[in-house]
Write a protein that holds these residues in place. Structure first.
Motif, PDB file in Angstrom:
ATOM      1  N   THR A 101       0.831  -1.205   0.000  1.00 41.49           N
ATOM      2  CA  THR A 101       0.000   0.000   0.000  1.00 41.49           C
ATOM      3  C   THR A 101       0.865   1.255   0.000  1.00 41.49           C
ATOM      4  O   THR A 101       0.454   2.284  -0.539  1.00 41.49           O
ATOM      5  CB  THR A 101      -0.963   0.033   1.206  1.00 41.49           C
ATOM      6  N   ASP A 102       2.060   1.165   0.565  1.00 43.30           N
ATOM      7  CA  ASP A 102       2.961   2.321   0.575  1.00 43.30           C
ATOM      8  C   ASP A 102       3.376   2.734  -0.834  1.00 43.30           C
ATOM      9  O   ASP A 102       3.615   3.909  -1.087  1.00 43.30           O
ATOM     10  CB  ASP A 102       4.214   2.031   1.414  1.00 43.30           C
ATOM     11  N   PHE A 103       3.468   1.786  -1.737  1.00 44.89           N
ATOM     12  CA  PHE A 103       3.866   2.101  -3.108  1.00 44.89           C
ATOM     13  C   PHE A 103       2.819   2.957  -3.824  1.00 44.89           C
ATOM     14  O   PHE A 103       3.123   3.621  -4.796  1.00 44.89           O
ATOM     15  CB  PHE A 103       4.101   0.827  -3.930  1.00 44.89           C
ATOM     16  N   PHE A 104       1.587   2.910  -3.350  1.00 44.94           N
ATOM     17  CA  PHE A 104       0.502   3.627  -4.009  1.00 44.94           C
ATOM     18  C   PHE A 104       0.239   5.001  -3.407  1.00 44.94           C
ATOM     19  O   PHE A 104      -0.626   5.729  -3.867  1.00 44.94           O
ATOM     20  CB  PHE A 104      -0.776   2.780  -3.983  1.00 44.94           C
ATOM     21  N   GLY A 105       0.962   5.334  -2.349  1.00 48.89           N
ATOM     22  CA  GLY A 105       0.862   6.662  -1.764  1.00 48.89           C
ATOM     23  C   GLY A 105      -0.449   6.918  -1.048  1.00 48.89           C
ATOM     24  O   GLY A 105      -1.113   6.025  -0.543  1.00 48.89           O
ATOM     25  N   VAL A 106      -0.835   8.192  -1.042  1.00 48.14           N
ATOM     26  CA  VAL A 106      -2.013   8.659  -0.317  1.00 48.14           C
ATOM     27  C   VAL A 106      -3.283   7.940  -0.764  1.00 48.14           C
ATOM     28  O   VAL A 106      -4.188   7.717   0.035  1.00 48.14           O
ATOM     29  CB  VAL A 106      -2.161  10.190  -0.502  1.00 48.14           C
ATOM     30  N   SER A 107      -3.338   7.547  -2.022  1.00 46.42           N
ATOM     31  CA  SER A 107      -4.541   6.889  -2.551  1.00 46.42           C
ATOM     32  C   SER A 107      -4.903   5.635  -1.759  1.00 46.42           C
ATOM     33  O   SER A 107      -6.062   5.250  -1.713  1.00 46.42           O
ATOM     34  CB  SER A 107      -4.338   6.501  -4.015  1.00 46.42           C
ATOM     35  N   PHE A 108      -3.918   5.003  -1.139  1.00 40.21           N
ATOM     36  CA  PHE A 108      -4.166   3.755  -0.418  1.00 40.21           C
ATOM     37  C   PHE A 108      -3.967   3.895   1.086  1.00 40.21           C
ATOM     38  O   PHE A 108      -3.927   2.898   1.797  1.00 40.21           O
ATOM     39  CB  PHE A 108      -3.256   2.654  -0.969  1.00 40.21           C
ATOM     40  N   SER A 109      -3.881   5.124   1.583  1.00 38.48           N
ATOM     41  CA  SER A 109      -3.648   5.302   3.020  1.00 38.48           C
ATOM     42  C   SER A 109      -4.817   4.782   3.852  1.00 38.48           C
ATOM     43  O   SER A 109      -4.615   4.198   4.916  1.00 38.48           O
ATOM     44  CB  SER A 109      -3.347   6.762   3.345  1.00 38.48           C
ATOM     45  N   LYS A 110      -6.044   4.968   3.368  1.00 42.95           N
ATOM     46  CA  LYS A 110      -7.216   4.444   4.086  1.00 42.95           C
ATOM     47  C   LYS A 110      -7.200   2.916   4.101  1.00 42.95           C
ATOM     48  O   LYS A 110      -7.499   2.296   5.125  1.00 42.95           O
ATOM     49  CB  LYS A 110      -8.501   4.964   3.428  1.00 42.95           C
ATOM     50  N   MET A 148       8.953  -0.105  -6.892  1.00 43.89           N
ATOM     51  CA  MET A 148       9.054  -1.489  -6.437  1.00 43.89           C
ATOM     52  C   MET A 148      10.477  -2.040  -6.554  1.00 43.89           C
ATOM     53  O   MET A 148      10.760  -3.108  -6.017  1.00 43.89           O
ATOM     54  CB  MET A 148       8.075  -2.375  -7.204  1.00 43.89           C
ATOM     55  N   ALA A 149      11.344  -1.317  -7.231  1.00 37.73           N
ATOM     56  CA  ALA A 149      12.740  -1.748  -7.354  1.00 37.73           C
ATOM     57  C   ALA A 149      13.412  -1.640  -5.988  1.00 37.73           C
ATOM     58  O   ALA A 149      13.156  -0.698  -5.239  1.00 37.73           O
ATOM     59  CB  ALA A 149      13.470  -0.893  -8.383  1.00 37.73           C
ATOM     60  N   SER A 150      14.271  -2.593  -5.676  1.00 37.49           N
ATOM     61  CA  SER A 150      14.962  -2.542  -4.385  1.00 37.49           C
ATOM     62  C   SER A 150      15.918  -1.356  -4.323  1.00 37.49           C
ATOM     63  O   SER A 150      16.267  -0.886  -3.251  1.00 37.49           O
ATOM     64  CB  SER A 150      15.706  -3.848  -4.116  1.00 37.49           C
ATOM     65  N   HIS A 151      16.329  -0.866  -5.460  1.00 39.63           N
ATOM     66  CA  HIS A 151      17.161   0.334  -5.554  1.00 39.63           C
ATOM     67  C   HIS A 151      16.751   1.062  -6.830  1.00 39.63           C
ATOM     68  O   HIS A 151      16.578   0.419  -7.873  1.00 39.63           O
ATOM     69  CB  HIS A 151      18.647  -0.049  -5.599  1.00 39.63           C
ATOM     70  N   PRO A 152      16.585   2.383  -6.786  1.00 40.22           N
ATOM     71  CA  PRO A 152      16.083   3.112  -7.961  1.00 40.22           C
ATOM     72  C   PRO A 152      16.829   2.844  -9.265  1.00 40.22           C
ATOM     73  O   PRO A 152      16.214   2.782 -10.329  1.00 40.22           O
ATOM     74  CB  PRO A 152      16.213   4.581  -7.555  1.00 40.22           C
ATOM     75  N   GLU A 153      18.141   2.644  -9.202  1.00 46.15           N
ATOM     76  CA  GLU A 153      18.894   2.421 -10.444  1.00 46.15           C
ATOM     77  C   GLU A 153      18.537   1.098 -11.108  1.00 46.15           C
ATOM     78  O   GLU A 153      18.643   0.956 -12.317  1.00 46.15           O
ATOM     79  CB  GLU A 153      20.414   2.426 -10.222  1.00 46.15           C
ATOM     80  N   TYR A 154      18.113   0.126 -10.310  1.00 40.48           N
ATOM     81  CA  TYR A 154      17.779  -1.184 -10.873  1.00 40.48           C
ATOM     82  C   TYR A 154      16.598  -1.110 -11.841  1.00 40.48           C
ATOM     83  O   TYR A 154      16.496  -1.899 -12.767  1.00 40.48           O
ATOM     84  CB  TYR A 154      17.455  -2.193  -9.770  1.00 40.48           C
ATOM     85  N   GLY A 170      15.679  -5.791 -18.566  1.00 42.38           N
ATOM     86  CA  GLY A 170      15.147  -7.008 -17.958  1.00 42.38           C
ATOM     87  C   GLY A 170      14.550  -6.809 -16.581  1.00 42.38           C
ATOM     88  O   GLY A 170      14.092  -7.776 -15.961  1.00 42.38           O
ATOM     89  N   PHE A 171      14.554  -5.573 -16.079  1.00 43.93           N
ATOM     90  CA  PHE A 171      14.034  -5.325 -14.730  1.00 43.93           C
ATOM     91  C   PHE A 171      12.585  -5.788 -14.582  1.00 43.93           C
ATOM     92  O   PHE A 171      12.239  -6.466 -13.623  1.00 43.93           O
ATOM     93  CB  PHE A 171      14.145  -3.841 -14.359  1.00 43.93           C
ATOM     94  N   GLU A 172      11.744  -5.408 -15.543  1.00 46.42           N
ATOM     95  CA  GLU A 172      10.332  -5.763 -15.437  1.00 46.42           C
ATOM     96  C   GLU A 172      10.129  -7.262 -15.395  1.00 46.42           C
ATOM     97  O   GLU A 172       9.310  -7.763 -14.628  1.00 46.42           O
ATOM     98  CB  GLU A 172       9.529  -5.153 -16.602  1.00 46.42           C
ATOM     99  N   GLU A 173      10.889  -7.993 -16.186  1.00 47.18           N
ATOM    100  CA  GLU A 173      10.752  -9.455 -16.197  1.00 47.18           C
ATOM    101  C   GLU A 173      11.117 -10.043 -14.839  1.00 47.18           C
ATOM    102  O   GLU A 173      10.426 -10.928 -14.326  1.00 47.18           O
ATOM    103  CB  GLU A 173      11.623 -10.080 -17.292  1.00 47.18           C
TER     104      GLU A 173
END
Length: 172
Positions: free
Chosen positions: A7-16, A127-133, A138-141
């Motif tokens: 839910t944290d990945f979705f920000g305020v939209s999912f706070s409730k 969702m990446a463990s580090h932004p550069e990844y 092939g990241f999405e796969e």
């Protein structure tokens, strides 16, 4: 309970949604704390509530809503994997899982929240463990492979809860 952190990945939209999940976990914990030696598994907590008035069925309410949110999460992630936008992914998952349990007003609140979701690519970056990844080929796969493993685990958990609910005729 990784889906809470999603839910944290979705920000305020999912706070409730996140606060509702935490409230339902609190219900289960309250029942557990009433007799920790007896309630070593959730099924025992639920069974102890069979003869309790509905308003006092803390664990049952908690598990029921957590199950519903897990079903929503599963459908949401499957839609994201299919390449749908976040808004479309959330709306379709909501229609399939939660809409029947919400009144008209709540339905409108959810729809507005889904409309404010960002771009699908931004979510995948988060969702990446580090932004550069997220920029690597092939990241999405790799992310989808990890998501598949998570979805398999989530489905196994849902199957256990559903079988128990079905066996004892607990309203889903």
């Amino acid at each position: 309970m990784m889906w809470i952190f999603l839910t944290d990945f979705f920000g305020v939209s999912f706070s409730k949604a996140k606060s509702d999940l935490e409230k339902n976990i609190g219900r289960i914990k309250e029942r557990y704390d009433s007799d920790p030696e007896r309630f070593t598994v959730i099924q025992r907590m639920l069974a102890a509530e069979f003869d309790v008035p509905d308003d006092d069925q803390l664990a049952t309410k908690g598990v029921r809503w957590i199950k519903r949110s897990m079903e929503f999460t599963k459908e949401l992630l499957l839609n994201i994997q299919r390449g749908l936008s976040l808004s479309q992914s959330a709306n379709e998952a909501y229609d399939k899982t939660l809409i029947q349990y919400h009144n008209w007003f709540l339905q409108k609140i959810f729809r507005v929240g889904f409309a404010t979701l960002g771009a699908r690519e931004d979510l995948l970056d988060k969702m990446a463990s580090h932004p550069e990844y997220a920029r690597e080929p092939g990241f999405e796969e790799v992310l989808y492979e990890d998501m598949d493993k998570y979805l398999d685990d989530l489905q196994r958990t849902l199957d256990i809860i559903t079988r128990f609910f079905d066996k004892y005729d607990i309203e889903n």
